[in-house]
Design a protein around this motif. Structure first.
Motif, PDB file in Angstrom:
ATOM      1  N   TYR A 242       2.997   0.921  -9.748  1.00 41.03           N
ATOM      2  CA  TYR A 242       2.060   0.686  -8.424  1.00 41.03           C
ATOM      3  C   TYR A 242       0.942   0.279  -8.955  1.00 41.03           C
ATOM      4  O   TYR A 242       0.122   1.123  -9.213  1.00 41.03           O
ATOM      5  N   SER A 245      -2.214  -3.868  -5.944  1.00 41.39           N
ATOM      6  CA  SER A 245      -2.761  -5.334  -5.939  1.00 41.39           C
ATOM      7  C   SER A 245      -1.724  -6.047  -5.659  1.00 41.39           C
ATOM      8  O   SER A 245      -0.685  -6.165  -6.526  1.00 41.39           O
ATOM      9  N   LEU A 246      -1.474  -6.672  -4.555  1.00 47.08           N
ATOM     10  CA  LEU A 246      -0.009  -7.460  -4.338  1.00 47.08           C
ATOM     11  C   LEU A 246       0.326  -8.600  -5.292  1.00 47.08           C
ATOM     12  O   LEU A 246       1.571  -8.337  -5.713  1.00 47.08           O
ATOM     13  N   LYS A 272       1.256  -3.210   6.704  1.00 45.61           N
ATOM     14  CA  LYS A 272      -0.086  -3.631   6.387  1.00 45.61           C
ATOM     15  C   LYS A 272      -0.334  -4.983   6.014  1.00 45.61           C
ATOM     16  O   LYS A 272      -1.336  -5.502   6.319  1.00 45.61           O
TER      17      LYS A 272
HETATM   18  P1  P6P Z   1      -2.360   0.473  -0.493  1.00 45.55           P
HETATM   19  C1  P6P Z   1      -5.010  -4.716  -1.322  1.00 45.55           C
HETATM   20  O1  P6P Z   1      -5.850  -4.024  -0.486  1.00 45.55           O
HETATM   21  C2  P6P Z   1      -3.843  -5.030  -0.573  1.00 45.55           C
HETATM   22  O2  P6P Z   1      -4.090  -5.893   0.529  1.00 45.55           O
HETATM   23  C3  P6P Z   1      -2.545  -5.489  -1.402  1.00 45.55           C
HETATM   24  O3  P6P Z   1      -3.162  -6.375  -2.197  1.00 45.55           O
HETATM   25  C4  P6P Z   1      -1.707  -4.392  -1.920  1.00 45.55           C
HETATM   26  O4  P6P Z   1      -0.433  -4.787  -2.083  1.00 45.55           O
HETATM   27  C5  P6P Z   1      -1.974  -3.550  -0.842  1.00 45.55           C
HETATM   28  O5  P6P Z   1      -3.187  -3.903   0.045  1.00 45.55           O
HETATM   29  C6  P6P Z   1      -2.346  -2.060  -1.271  1.00 45.55           C
HETATM   30  O6  P6P Z   1      -2.388  -1.197  -0.140  1.00 45.55           O
HETATM   31  O7  P6P Z   1      -2.260   0.872   1.218  1.00 45.55           O
HETATM   32  O8  P6P Z   1      -1.268   0.874  -1.240  1.00 45.55           O
HETATM   33  O9  P6P Z   1      -3.784   0.641  -1.212  1.00 45.55           O
END
Ligand code: P6P
Length: 333
Positions: A242, A245-246, A272
């Motif tokens: 993990y 970053s998407l 989210k």
């Molecule tokens: P969390 C980065 O802020 C983002 O928008 C996406 O790129 C990523 O997958 C997600 O939020 C990560 O969220 O809550 O796991 O930090």
């Protein structure tokens, strides 16, 4: 040529550039007028410019790049706002885009009235990670101007994302498969590096923020327990990766298979991630590559948005892994 030099290297092969593939590819597309090619090449130009700003931010980071002032006392623009402005300016100059929607803009912004397309984008997804040098990226999708933005992702005509990582890559689909390009910064061109990307039918990696475990629905918790249990016959346990970053988590899942999930939870009951400019473009890419993309139960691309900044749970990856998640999510397992 002196003896000591030995034979000259063979003439260098010249790779396929993004521009040439888009242009030739479009010639084959039904009803292609070259306008989409021109628009996609404009997006690629914006990504190249953002690449230079992101690479420089590492240095600027010592001078304050998060909207503070640098040692010269100059106001340094936040990178994600800068990336947004670059995309808007390049798309406006292309005259092929009538409207843009962006994570950085509250409302859609009108550009060229004659533009046949609209573009939705997250200009710099994951930008909070840049100060720890984690890969970030630009995510985008293109729809016909006649359709507008508040449409299911099935209306997408092209989508892609870039990853500003150890290399800058651009993954793109216009509905005829998925192709990966790598930027040669010396030449300033994207060259085809991963033609016809296919997402493996099943993987061995799961990607989810386990820190949200306490907030998940009981059925999601049951899936999380299952995927890390020991069962050789089912290829369990999966490894866990993990990045947060998407684009990085999606790109690894696309190439290696497995599953990425950002389920709804008590803190984010709608999920989210954003539907129009994060989930939809990524879902389009995964489906074009033979993978799957759901909100845990139903197809992302079928979701009818209500507004530009709708959120959604997102589960992407190998078809068999996404289906296993669905079975837990609906209580079949
Ligand atoms: P969390 C980065 O802020 C983002 O928008 C996406 O790129 C990523 O997958 C997600 O939020 C990560 O969220 O809550 O796991 O930090």
């Amino acid at each position: 040529m002196s003896e000591s030099q030995g034979p000259l290297p063979a003439a260098p092969g010249v790779g396929t550039t993004l521009e040439s593939l888009i242009t030739t590819g479009m010639r084959g597309a039904p009803g292609a007028t070259g306008e989409l090619s021109s628009l996609l090449n404009a997006i690629a130009l914006a990504v190249r410019i953002i690449h230079t700003k992101v690479r420089a931010a590492g240095l600027a980071g010592m001078l304050g790049y998060t909207g503070e002032t640098n040692v010269q006392g100059e106001e340094v623009q936040k990178l994600d706002v800068l990336a947004n402005d670059i995309l808007v300016a390049v798309l406006e100059k292309s005259a092929k885009c009538s409207l843009v929607a962006s994570e950085e803009l509250e409302n859609a912004k009108a550009l060229s009235p004659s533009g046949k397309y609209v573009v939705a984008f997250d200009p710099l997804d994951g930008s909070s990670n840049i100060d720890v040098n984690i890969s970030i990226g630009t995510i985008f999708c293109v729809l016909r101007a006649t359709d507008g933005f508040v449409q299911p992702g099935t209306k997408i005509v092209a989508a892609g994302y870039s990853v500003y990582g150890s290399a800058t890559t651009l993954v793109l689909s216009t509905g005829q498969g998925v192709h990966g390009f790598t930027l040669d910064p010396g030449v300033g061109e994207f060259f085809l590096s991963q033609p016809n990307i296919r997402c493996p039918e099943k993987g061995s990696i799961y990607s989810v923020n386990e820190g949200n475990y306490a907030r998940w629905d009981e059925r999601v918790k049951k899936w999380a327990h299952w995927i890390k249990s020991e069962d050789k016959a089912q290829g369990l346990p999966y490894g866990h990766r993990y990045v947060g970053s998407l684009v990085a988590d999606a790109h690894r899942t696309l190439l290696k298979g497995g599953i990425f999930a950002y389920p709804a939870d008590k803190k984010s009951p709608e999920g989210k991630l954003r539907l129009l400019y994060e989930a939809n473009p990524v879902a389009y890419i995964f489906e074009q590559a033979g993978g799957a993309a759901t909100n845990g139960q139903s197809r992302i691309l079928d979701i009818q948005p209500k507004a530009l900044h709708d959120r959604t749970p997102l589960v992407i990856g190998s078809k068999r892994d996404v289906e296993a998640f669905r079975q837990f999510a609906v209580g079949e397992r």
